[in-house]
Design a protein around this motif. Sequence first.
Motif, mmCIF file in Angstrom:
data_model
loop_
_atom_site.group_PDB
_atom_site.id
_atom_site.type_symbol
_atom_site.label_atom_id
_atom_site.label_comp_id
_atom_site.label_asym_id
_atom_site.label_seq_id
_atom_site.Cartn_x
_atom_site.Cartn_y
_atom_site.Cartn_z
ATOM 1 N N ASP A 35 84.117 27.653 -72.907
ATOM 2 C CA ASP A 35 83.255 26.516 -73.206
ATOM 3 C C ASP A 35 82.877 25.817 -71.905
ATOM 4 N N HIS A 213 75.868 28.988 -80.095
ATOM 5 C CA HIS A 213 76.367 28.675 -78.762
ATOM 6 C C HIS A 213 76.386 27.181 -78.444
ATOM 7 N N ILE A 214 75.481 26.406 -78.996
ATOM 8 C CA ILE A 214 75.379 24.978 -78.691
ATOM 9 C C ILE A 214 76.183 24.169 -79.701
ATOM 10 N N TYR A 245 78.405 24.250 -74.476
ATOM 11 C CA TYR A 245 77.907 25.616 -74.645
ATOM 12 C C TYR A 245 79.103 26.550 -74.750
#
Length: 247
Positions: A35, A213-214, A245
Amino acid sequence: MSEKGDRRRVWALTLVLLAGCAQAEEVLDDTFKGDVDGQYSYNKSEYVSRRLTLAADVAYLMPQRELDGELRFDREYIKEADSPQSINRDRYDANVKFKQFFDGSPYYAYVSPRVRHNRFGYYQSAQALRAGVGRKFGGDGSWTASAEMGSGYRVAHAEDGDNVSEVLYTTSVKANWDITDQLSIKFNGVQEQSRRETFRTMGLALRNKLTNHIALKYEVLYRRSFPFDSKEKDGELSAEFGVGYSF
């Protein structure tokens, strides 16, 4: 220890981490995860405060081995209203950890360098090399955890100008729970203790995925240092909100 030298050490740790990342992507993408988070805050009252926080927590999983990297950087700008004077504060904490698991066992040995800097801390800068043993839990389901203990050696520059070399002892607990496909909780607690100082960090983060991903990240972070040769204690509790992310 100069601040310039500390920054070089942080960049060196970052380059090692990025090199591991690049190698991981070339070899096998699904063994590389982590992350990267960012947060910006602005406050205006009797003073103006701007703060930028960047954090990364990545892991490269290999057969019987694991390479972890953690980096947290805070840049804060504080200025009193109607005053030309201002204070700039950079604070960072970075470490790389290599784990070697014993054959067919969740137990492992590790070695880890750590660099941290805080202009207004008891130790303005500190560099440590740590080694120890740990145990990993879970991994087959939606949660993982690890517990570690070890020892090491640290050199530091104190706020009174002294250069310190000392033996230290360290313990840590780290856990991650994927509640759903979109929601997860992570806890990370580390304590380093020596003859002159105890430095403790604890973070509890809630991550809510918006896409694959976000994600939005909510974190409560506690830092505390306690110098043994005085009765002064320095503790800080903060609640943060940012964007992350995941990969």
